[in-house]
Design a protein around this motif. Sequence first.
Motif, PDB file in Angstrom:
ATOM      1  N   HIS A 152       0.775  -1.018   0.097  1.00  0.00           N
ATOM      2  CA  HIS A 152      -0.091   0.135   0.298  1.00  0.00           C
ATOM      3  C   HIS A 152       0.999   1.215   0.183  1.00  0.00           C
ATOM      4  N   PRO A 153       0.756   1.946  -0.957  1.00  0.00           N
ATOM      5  CA  PRO A 153      -0.192   2.285  -1.903  1.00  0.00           C
ATOM      6  C   PRO A 153       0.129   1.259  -2.886  1.00  0.00           C
ATOM      7  N   VAL A 154      -1.107   0.842  -3.858  1.00  0.00           N
ATOM      8  CA  VAL A 154      -0.936  -0.117  -4.571  1.00  0.00           C
ATOM      9  C   VAL A 154       0.426   0.140  -5.855  1.00  0.00           C
ATOM     10  N   PRO A 155       1.034  -1.039  -5.945  1.00  0.00           N
ATOM     11  CA  PRO A 155       2.155  -0.578  -6.672  1.00  0.00           C
ATOM     12  C   PRO A 155       2.147  -0.285  -8.309  1.00  0.00           C
ATOM     13  N   ALA A 156       0.732  -0.669  -8.752  1.00  0.00           N
ATOM     14  CA  ALA A 156       0.413  -0.089 -10.077  1.00  0.00           C
ATOM     15  C   ALA A 156      -0.062   1.356 -10.115  1.00  0.00           C
ATOM     16  N   GLY A 157      -0.183   1.943  -9.028  1.00  0.00           N
ATOM     17  CA  GLY A 157      -0.532   2.977  -9.070  1.00  0.00           C
ATOM     18  C   GLY A 157      -2.038   3.465  -9.653  1.00  0.00           C
ATOM     19  N   ASN A 158      -2.349   4.597 -10.649  1.00  0.00           N
ATOM     20  CA  ASN A 158      -3.551   4.914 -11.162  1.00  0.00           C
ATOM     21  C   ASN A 158      -3.772   3.877 -12.390  1.00  0.00           C
ATOM     22  N   ASP A 159      -2.835   3.013 -12.496  1.00  0.00           N
ATOM     23  CA  ASP A 159      -3.063   2.396 -14.064  1.00  0.00           C
ATOM     24  C   ASP A 159      -3.999   1.005 -13.799  1.00  0.00           C
ATOM     25  N   ARG A 160      -5.059   1.149 -13.952  1.00  0.00           N
ATOM     26  CA  ARG A 160      -6.129   0.350 -13.654  1.00  0.00           C
ATOM     27  C   ARG A 160      -5.994  -1.118 -14.215  1.00  0.00           C
ATOM     28  N   ASP A 161      -5.403  -1.015 -15.407  1.00  0.00           N
ATOM     29  CA  ASP A 161      -5.311  -2.441 -16.225  1.00  0.00           C
ATOM     30  C   ASP A 161      -4.198  -3.048 -15.488  1.00  0.00           C
ATOM     31  N   ALA A 162      -3.196  -2.351 -15.251  1.00  0.00           N
ATOM     32  CA  ALA A 162      -2.052  -2.816 -14.588  1.00  0.00           C
ATOM     33  C   ALA A 162      -2.356  -3.428 -13.057  1.00  0.00           C
ATOM     34  N   HIS A 163      -3.360  -2.711 -12.519  1.00  0.00           N
ATOM     35  CA  HIS A 163      -3.813  -3.057 -11.199  1.00  0.00           C
ATOM     36  C   HIS A 163      -4.682  -4.385 -11.426  1.00  0.00           C
ATOM     37  N   ALA A 164      -5.523  -4.556 -12.272  1.00  0.00           N
ATOM     38  CA  ALA A 164      -6.379  -5.631 -12.512  1.00  0.00           C
ATOM     39  C   ALA A 164      -5.617  -6.872 -13.071  1.00  0.00           C
ATOM     40  N   ALA A 165      -4.572  -6.558 -13.682  1.00  0.00           N
ATOM     41  CA  ALA A 165      -3.520  -7.841 -14.210  1.00  0.00           C
ATOM     42  C   ALA A 165      -2.642  -8.221 -13.051  1.00  0.00           C
ATOM     43  N   ALA A 166      -2.181  -7.449 -12.218  1.00  0.00           N
ATOM     44  CA  ALA A 166      -1.610  -7.794 -10.922  1.00  0.00           C
ATOM     45  C   ALA A 166      -2.489  -8.650 -10.053  1.00  0.00           C
ATOM     46  N   TYR A 167      -3.653  -8.050  -9.796  1.00  0.00           N
ATOM     47  CA  TYR A 167      -4.651  -8.899  -8.988  1.00  0.00           C
ATOM     48  C   TYR A 167      -4.854 -10.393  -9.580  1.00  0.00           C
ATOM     49  N   ARG A 168      -5.041 -10.247 -10.783  1.00  0.00           N
ATOM     50  CA  ARG A 168      -5.395 -11.879 -11.350  1.00  0.00           C
ATOM     51  C   ARG A 168      -4.024 -12.699 -11.343  1.00  0.00           C
ATOM     52  N   ASP A 169      -2.832 -11.988 -11.423  1.00  0.00           N
ATOM     53  CA  ASP A 169      -1.607 -12.832 -11.332  1.00  0.00           C
ATOM     54  C   ASP A 169      -1.445 -13.366  -9.940  1.00  0.00           C
ATOM     55  N   GLY A 170      -1.527 -12.443  -8.968  1.00  0.00           N
ATOM     56  CA  GLY A 170      -1.732 -13.079  -7.723  1.00  0.00           C
ATOM     57  C   GLY A 170      -2.626 -14.390  -7.399  1.00  0.00           C
ATOM     58  N   LEU A 171      -3.955 -14.272  -7.874  1.00  0.00           N
ATOM     59  CA  LEU A 171      -4.962 -15.353  -7.513  1.00  0.00           C
ATOM     60  C   LEU A 171      -4.434 -16.354  -8.485  1.00  0.00           C
ATOM     61  N   ALA A 172      -3.788 -16.457  -9.704  1.00  0.00           N
ATOM     62  CA  ALA A 172      -3.115 -17.455 -10.518  1.00  0.00           C
ATOM     63  C   ALA A 172      -2.202 -18.216  -9.515  1.00  0.00           C
ATOM     64  N   VAL A 173      -1.192 -17.517  -8.725  1.00  0.00           N
ATOM     65  CA  VAL A 173      -0.263 -18.096  -7.941  1.00  0.00           C
ATOM     66  C   VAL A 173      -1.062 -19.140  -6.940  1.00  0.00           C
ATOM     67  N   PHE A 174      -2.019 -18.514  -6.446  1.00  0.00           N
ATOM     68  CA  PHE A 174      -2.923 -19.382  -5.347  1.00  0.00           C
ATOM     69  C   PHE A 174      -3.513 -20.549  -6.064  1.00  0.00           C
ATOM     70  N   ALA A 175      -3.902 -20.474  -7.331  1.00  0.00           N
ATOM     71  CA  ALA A 175      -4.808 -21.342  -7.880  1.00  0.00           C
ATOM     72  C   ALA A 175      -3.771 -22.495  -8.426  1.00  0.00           C
ATOM     73  N   ASP A 176      -2.752 -22.352  -8.508  1.00  0.00           N
ATOM     74  CA  ASP A 176      -1.759 -23.214  -8.920  1.00  0.00           C
ATOM     75  C   ASP A 176      -1.498 -24.189  -7.686  1.00  0.00           C
ATOM     76  N   ARG A 177      -1.884 -23.862  -6.672  1.00  0.00           N
ATOM     77  CA  ARG A 177      -1.576 -24.911  -5.284  1.00  0.00           C
ATOM     78  C   ARG A 177      -2.196 -26.108  -5.392  1.00  0.00           C
ATOM     79  N   ASP A 178      -1.346 -27.022  -4.959  1.00  0.00           N
ATOM     80  CA  ASP A 178      -2.218 -28.405  -4.863  1.00  0.00           C
ATOM     81  C   ASP A 178      -3.143 -28.634  -3.963  1.00  0.00           C
ATOM     82  N   ASP A 179      -2.827 -27.757  -2.895  1.00  0.00           N
ATOM     83  CA  ASP A 179      -3.731 -28.338  -1.381  1.00  0.00           C
ATOM     84  C   ASP A 179      -4.668 -27.362  -1.320  1.00  0.00           C
ATOM     85  N   LEU A 180      -5.450 -26.770  -2.350  1.00  0.00           N
ATOM     86  CA  LEU A 180      -6.564 -25.966  -2.269  1.00  0.00           C
ATOM     87  C   LEU A 180      -7.842 -26.948  -1.911  1.00  0.00           C
ATOM     88  N   SER A 181      -8.691 -26.247  -1.289  1.00  0.00           N
ATOM     89  CA  SER A 181     -10.101 -27.309  -1.192  1.00  0.00           C
ATOM     90  C   SER A 181     -11.178 -26.896  -2.151  1.00  0.00           C
TER      91      SER A 181
END
Length: 198
Positions: A152-181
Motif C-alpha cells: 500500500h499504496p498499490v504498486p500499479a498506481g492509477n493504472d487500472r489495467d495494470a492493477h487488474a492484471a496484478a490482482y489476477r496474477d496473484g490469484l493465479a499463484v494461489f490457483a496453482d497450489r495443490d492443497d486447495l479445497s
Amino acid sequence: MTDDSPSRSFAFLGWPDDEPTLRLDYQRFSYAGKFVMTSTGKAVVRGPEHDMDDSRPDAGEYDRDVVAAVAFNEDRTDSETVWLRYVTVREDRRGEGLGPALVEFVVDRAHDAGYDRARIAVNNAYSYEALYRAGFGYTGRETGIAELVLEHPVPAGNDRDAHAAAYRDGLAVFADRDDLSAAERAFIAEKRERGPPR
C-alpha cells in the motif's frame, strides 16, 4: 479510518519502541503467541467485553475486549516501509470486515508517521482479497514461504489495467497450489473472473 460503531473501537497501542503486548486467547485467535512479544507495534479493535466467553477457567488471563489485532514493525532494510506482520480476528467475529478496517487504521497511522509504504505477506486467497479491499496490491513478489507480498499504496498506481492484471496474477499463484479445497478453488475462480474489488 474511523468507526463510530458502538460495538467496536480502534486503538493504536504503540510502535515497536513502545513495547506493547497483548494476551490473546490462543483458542480464539490465530497467531495469539506473536502478540505477547514486545518487538512489534500493535493496534486493536475492541468490542464489548460482555460478549466474551467467561466459562473457561483461564478467561481472565486475556485481553478480553479485543476482537481483532495487528502487529507491525519497520522494514529492517527500508526505513520508509512498515511491515504488517500478523493480522488476527477472533474466530467468532471473522467475516465482519474487522481485519481490513484495522489494517486501514494502521496504514493511516503509518503514513501519518512518515512511512511511504506498508507491506504484508499473505498465504491464502481469502486474506489476499481482504487486503485488496483495504487498498493493497500485489507486488509480483513472494516470500520464501509461499506468501505473496502486497503493498500500500498499490504498486500499479492509477493504472487500472495494470492493477487488474496484478490482482489476477496473484490469484493465479494461489490457483496453482495443490492443497486447495473445492471452496478455495471456487472462490479464486469467482474473484479472477470479477477482477479486483473496488
